[in-house]
Design a protein around this motif. Structure first.
Motif, PDB file in Angstrom:
ATOM      1  N   TYR A 151     -46.486 127.648  58.712  1.00 59.56           N
ATOM      2  CA  TYR A 151     -45.643 126.503  58.993  1.00 59.56           C
ATOM      3  C   TYR A 151     -44.194 126.926  58.825  1.00 59.56           C
ATOM      4  O   TYR A 151     -43.806 127.448  57.774  1.00 59.56           O
ATOM      5  CB  TYR A 151     -45.956 125.344  58.055  1.00 59.56           C
ATOM      6  CG  TYR A 151     -45.143 124.100  58.355  1.00 59.56           C
ATOM      7  CD1 TYR A 151     -45.537 123.228  59.365  1.00 59.56           C
ATOM      8  CD2 TYR A 151     -43.980 123.817  57.656  1.00 59.56           C
ATOM      9  CE1 TYR A 151     -44.791 122.102  59.674  1.00 59.56           C
ATOM     10  CE2 TYR A 151     -43.222 122.694  57.944  1.00 59.56           C
ATOM     11  CZ  TYR A 151     -43.630 121.841  58.958  1.00 59.56           C
ATOM     12  OH  TYR A 151     -42.887 120.726  59.256  1.00 59.56           O
ATOM     13  N   SER A 152     -43.387 126.717  59.842  1.00 57.60           N
ATOM     14  CA  SER A 152     -41.994 127.144  59.832  1.00 57.60           C
ATOM     15  C   SER A 152     -41.111 126.075  59.213  1.00 57.60           C
ATOM     16  O   SER A 152     -40.998 124.960  59.744  1.00 57.60           O
ATOM     17  CB  SER A 152     -41.513 127.444  61.255  1.00 57.60           C
ATOM     18  OG  SER A 152     -42.261 128.492  61.824  1.00 57.60           O
ATOM     19  N   LEU A 153     -40.488 126.411  58.093  1.00 58.38           N
ATOM     20  CA  LEU A 153     -39.516 125.521  57.480  1.00 58.38           C
ATOM     21  C   LEU A 153     -38.182 125.590  58.211  1.00 58.38           C
ATOM     22  O   LEU A 153     -37.388 124.656  58.174  1.00 58.38           O
ATOM     23  CB  LEU A 153     -39.318 125.896  56.013  1.00 58.38           C
ATOM     24  CG  LEU A 153     -40.572 125.834  55.127  1.00 58.38           C
ATOM     25  CD1 LEU A 153     -40.237 126.293  53.712  1.00 58.38           C
ATOM     26  CD2 LEU A 153     -41.147 124.421  55.100  1.00 58.38           C
ATOM     27  N   SER A 154     -37.950 126.734  58.857  1.00 58.77           N
ATOM     28  CA  SER A 154     -36.746 126.960  59.654  1.00 58.77           C
ATOM     29  C   SER A 154     -37.045 128.116  60.597  1.00 58.77           C
ATOM     30  O   SER A 154     -38.163 128.643  60.621  1.00 58.77           O
ATOM     31  CB  SER A 154     -35.549 127.292  58.752  1.00 58.77           C
ATOM     32  OG  SER A 154     -35.723 128.576  58.162  1.00 58.77           O
ATOM     33  N   LYS A 155     -36.031 128.551  61.344  1.00 58.30           N
ATOM     34  CA  LYS A 155     -36.235 129.698  62.213  1.00 58.30           C
ATOM     35  C   LYS A 155     -36.467 130.971  61.418  1.00 58.30           C
ATOM     36  O   LYS A 155     -37.017 131.940  61.952  1.00 58.30           O
ATOM     37  CB  LYS A 155     -35.017 129.877  63.135  1.00 58.30           C
ATOM     38  CG  LYS A 155     -34.870 128.792  64.185  1.00 58.30           C
ATOM     39  CD  LYS A 155     -33.688 129.069  65.096  1.00 58.30           C
ATOM     40  CE  LYS A 155     -33.557 128.004  66.165  1.00 58.30           C
ATOM     41  NZ  LYS A 155     -32.391 128.253  67.058  1.00 58.30           N
ATOM     42  N   ALA A 156     -36.061 130.984  60.169  1.00 55.67           N
ATOM     43  CA  ALA A 156     -36.136 132.204  59.373  1.00 55.67           C
ATOM     44  C   ALA A 156     -37.199 132.173  58.285  1.00 55.67           C
ATOM     45  O   ALA A 156     -37.569 133.232  57.768  1.00 55.67           O
ATOM     46  CB  ALA A 156     -34.780 132.494  58.726  1.00 55.67           C
ATOM     47  N   THR A 157     -37.725 131.007  57.918  1.00 54.42           N
ATOM     48  CA  THR A 157     -38.602 130.894  56.755  1.00 54.42           C
ATOM     49  C   THR A 157     -39.928 130.248  57.110  1.00 54.42           C
ATOM     50  O   THR A 157     -39.962 129.170  57.711  1.00 54.42           O
ATOM     51  CB  THR A 157     -37.914 130.094  55.641  1.00 54.42           C
ATOM     52  OG1 THR A 157     -36.664 130.712  55.316  1.00 54.42           O
ATOM     53  CG2 THR A 157     -38.786 130.060  54.397  1.00 54.42           C
ATOM     54  N   ASP A 158     -41.027 130.919  56.724  1.00 58.12           N
ATOM     55  CA  ASP A 158     -42.380 130.417  56.953  1.00 58.12           C
ATOM     56  C   ASP A 158     -43.141 130.312  55.640  1.00 58.12           C
ATOM     57  O   ASP A 158     -43.010 131.169  54.751  1.00 58.12           O
ATOM     58  CB  ASP A 158     -43.173 131.371  57.855  1.00 58.12           C
ATOM     59  CG  ASP A 158     -42.758 131.296  59.306  1.00 58.12           C
ATOM     60  OD1 ASP A 158     -42.048 130.342  59.679  1.00 58.12           O
ATOM     61  OD2 ASP A 158     -43.155 132.197  60.068  1.00 58.12           O
ATOM     62  N   LEU A 159     -43.972 129.285  55.533  1.00 59.63           N
ATOM     63  CA  LEU A 159     -45.039 129.230  54.536  1.00 59.63           C
ATOM     64  C   LEU A 159     -46.328 129.589  55.265  1.00 59.63           C
ATOM     65  O   LEU A 159     -46.549 129.156  56.397  1.00 59.63           O
ATOM     66  CB  LEU A 159     -45.152 127.833  53.940  1.00 59.63           C
ATOM     67  CG  LEU A 159     -43.934 127.296  53.187  1.00 59.63           C
ATOM     68  CD1 LEU A 159     -44.190 125.862  52.723  1.00 59.63           C
ATOM     69  CD2 LEU A 159     -43.588 128.194  52.010  1.00 59.63           C
ATOM     70  N   TYR A 160     -47.195 130.375  54.631  1.00 57.68           N
ATOM     71  CA  TYR A 160     -48.381 130.831  55.349  1.00 57.68           C
ATOM     72  C   TYR A 160     -49.584 130.963  54.433  1.00 57.68           C
ATOM     73  O   TYR A 160     -49.467 131.064  53.206  1.00 57.68           O
ATOM     74  CB  TYR A 160     -48.117 132.179  56.026  1.00 57.68           C
ATOM     75  CG  TYR A 160     -47.883 133.327  55.069  1.00 57.68           C
ATOM     76  CD1 TYR A 160     -48.946 134.049  54.522  1.00 57.68           C
ATOM     77  CD2 TYR A 160     -46.593 133.696  54.702  1.00 57.68           C
ATOM     78  CE1 TYR A 160     -48.738 135.097  53.648  1.00 57.68           C
ATOM     79  CE2 TYR A 160     -46.369 134.735  53.830  1.00 57.68           C
ATOM     80  CZ  TYR A 160     -47.441 135.436  53.304  1.00 57.68           C
ATOM     81  OH  TYR A 160     -47.231 136.470  52.430  1.00 57.68           O
ATOM     82  N   VAL A 161     -50.757 130.962  55.047  1.00 64.31           N
ATOM     83  CA  VAL A 161     -52.008 131.269  54.365  1.00 64.31           C
ATOM     84  C   VAL A 161     -52.876 132.071  55.326  1.00 64.31           C
ATOM     85  O   VAL A 161     -52.944 131.767  56.522  1.00 64.31           O
ATOM     86  CB  VAL A 161     -52.729 129.988  53.898  1.00 64.31           C
ATOM     87  CG1 VAL A 161     -53.063 129.075  55.070  1.00 64.31           C
ATOM     88  CG2 VAL A 161     -54.003 130.340  53.119  1.00 64.31           C
ATOM     89  N   THR A 162     -53.468 133.140  54.841  1.00 67.66           N
ATOM     90  CA  THR A 162     -54.390 133.944  55.640  1.00 67.66           C
ATOM     91  C   THR A 162     -55.663 134.183  54.833  1.00 67.66           C
ATOM     92  O   THR A 162     -55.645 134.164  53.595  1.00 67.66           O
ATOM     93  CB  THR A 162     -53.786 135.310  56.024  1.00 67.66           C
ATOM     94  OG1 THR A 162     -53.536 136.072  54.828  1.00 67.66           O
ATOM     95  CG2 THR A 162     -52.485 135.132  56.793  1.00 67.66           C
ATOM     96  N   GLY A 163     -56.755 134.411  55.537  1.00 63.79           N
ATOM     97  CA  GLY A 163     -58.019 134.655  54.864  1.00 63.79           C
ATOM     98  C   GLY A 163     -58.900 135.590  55.669  1.00 63.79           C
ATOM     99  O   GLY A 163     -58.737 135.720  56.893  1.00 63.79           O
TER     100      GLY A 163
END
Length: 409
Positions: free
Chosen positions: A356-368
């Motif tokens: 999920y992009s909080l901005s053009k430069a910052t993402d929150l992510y989850v991978t499995g």
């Protein structure tokens, strides 16, 4: 990617030569994540001959098991006139946990090269660089969806750019109606034997409308040194590919560690994608042959001869659900063919990722990822699961989940 650009102009060069325009760009990725694994070895052997461990592990790392590892770099360009430009790139890998250098302690271990862009004739560079598989095939595979948990076993095909090549001469063409091609050659540097540790690679890609396809080949002579032994902490005589572990230590890269004695490693990779709206459908295949096993007798602990082969087929789906939310899934099947009459290992892996992009430069992510192993691995043992860059499982199965934040600058 948002970049911080330092631009400066030189009014005149020494001795009154013509003026030139230059720029240097500072860029990077800072990643932090927490990774959970349901099963990790504490030792490779026990009294029963089986690996010890099985404990759950949670760890904080600098993206090495997340979406992307942390790095910073400098890119430079100078206009020399006539459409010709001088170019360079220096890229450092590091850990946000403790500030330690990556790539075995190399200051610019990810990349370090300089060269000339000759306009329509392409770009020629010299230094420490990636191979043609990294340049052409990799961009169609991973992207910002699954991260480092999704690599093929031990990244045997180097499609996740685990290994850099030293002393390289590299050529990349310009794009001709969507077609690009290039080649890499690394000097072996061994006195009296020009081909001893040589490395060569070639590849091409084509993008036309919604369709993209790429292919590459790499050939590493004495791969234990020329491909796996290129970091400052590499051993001149030991096994740089992996380790069999011990009664007090876990295995490392058991899928390929037993093949360190090979005379040559050759890998062929191909990938294709098709874009339909917000969806990207992908398929890929890679095949690696460890040829001339036993060429280095001191590393041939399994007394192999002939060749060993690993190949992976992959299918994937990536989807941009909203401008801010994307997710992806993929499945990989790796088949290790028998060598000297022994059964090879098989690896089945299912990957998931969302960001999920909080901005053009910052993402929150989850991978499995979930991996199941079967058969006999390169060390002559029942194959254990080994996801990404994590410690191998004590059993044939392993589950891993990584969650974190990634910032570009």
């Amino acid at each position: 990617m948002k970049k911080l650009l330092f631009a400066f102009s030189v009014s005149s060069l020494v001795m009154g030569t013509a003026s030139a325009q230059s720029s240097v760009t500072l860029y990077g990725i800072v990643t932090g994540n927490v990774t959970y694994s349901n099963n990790s070895q504490t030792a490779a052997t026990s009294a029963s001959g089986k690996p010890k461990g099985g404990a759950q592990v949670a760890q904080l790392d600098s993206g090495s098991s997340g979406l992307a590892s942390s790095r910073w770099g400098l890119k430079g360009i100078e206009d020399l006139g006539g459409g010709v430009k001088a170019v360079f790139q220096l890229e450092n890998g590091f850990s946000v946990n403790n500030g330690a250098l990556g790539q075995g302690g190399a200051e610019f271990g990810r990349q370090a090269w300089v060269g000339v862009n000759a306009n329509r004739y392409g770009t020629f560079t010299l230094g420490r660089q990636g191979d043609a598989a990294v340049e052409f095939v990799s961009p169609l595979l991973y992207g910002w969806y699954w991260g480092n948990l999704a690599i093929h076993p031990a990244d045997y095909d180097n499609l996740n750019f685990t290994h850099r090549i030293n002393n390289t001469i590299k050529y990349l063409s310009d794009s001709y109606s969507g077609l690009r091609f290039g080649a890499v050659y690394s000097l072996g540097g061994v006195a009296g034997n020009v081909t001893q540790n040589q490395f060569w690679s070639g590849g091409a890609s084509y993008t036309g409308g919604a369709f993209a396809i790429a292919a590459s080949i790499i050939n590493a002579r004495n791969p234990n040194a020329s491909l796996y032994g290129t970091n400052p902490n590499a051993s001149a005589t030991g096994n740089n590919i992996g380790s069999a572990g011990s009664a007090t230590g876990a295995e490392s890269n058991p899928a390929i560690a037993g093949f360190a004695s090979a005379n040559t490693q050759q890998t062929v990779s191909v990938a294709a994608t098709y874009t339909a709206g917000g969806a990207i459908f992908g398929a890929a295949y890679s095949n690696t042959q460890f040829r001339g096993l036993g060429a280095n007798s001191s590393l041939n602990t399994q007394h192999y001869t002939g060749s060993a082969v690993l190949s992976t087929i992959s299918a994937s789906l990536r989807y941009q659900l909203t401008p801010f939310l994307r997710f992806g899934t993929s499945f990989d099947y790796t088949d290790g063919r028998a060598t000297t009459g022994k059964e090879g290992a098989k690896y089945e892996q299912f990957n998931l990722g969302a960001a999920y992009s909080l901005s053009k430069a910052t993402d929150l992510y989850v991978t499995g990822a979930f991996q199941h192993a079967s058969g006999t691995d390169s060390l002559g043992r029942p194959a254990v699961a080994a996801i990404g860059y994590l410690t191998p499982s004590a059993t044939s199965k392993q589950v891993a989940v990584s969650a974190g934040i990634k910032h570009l600058f």
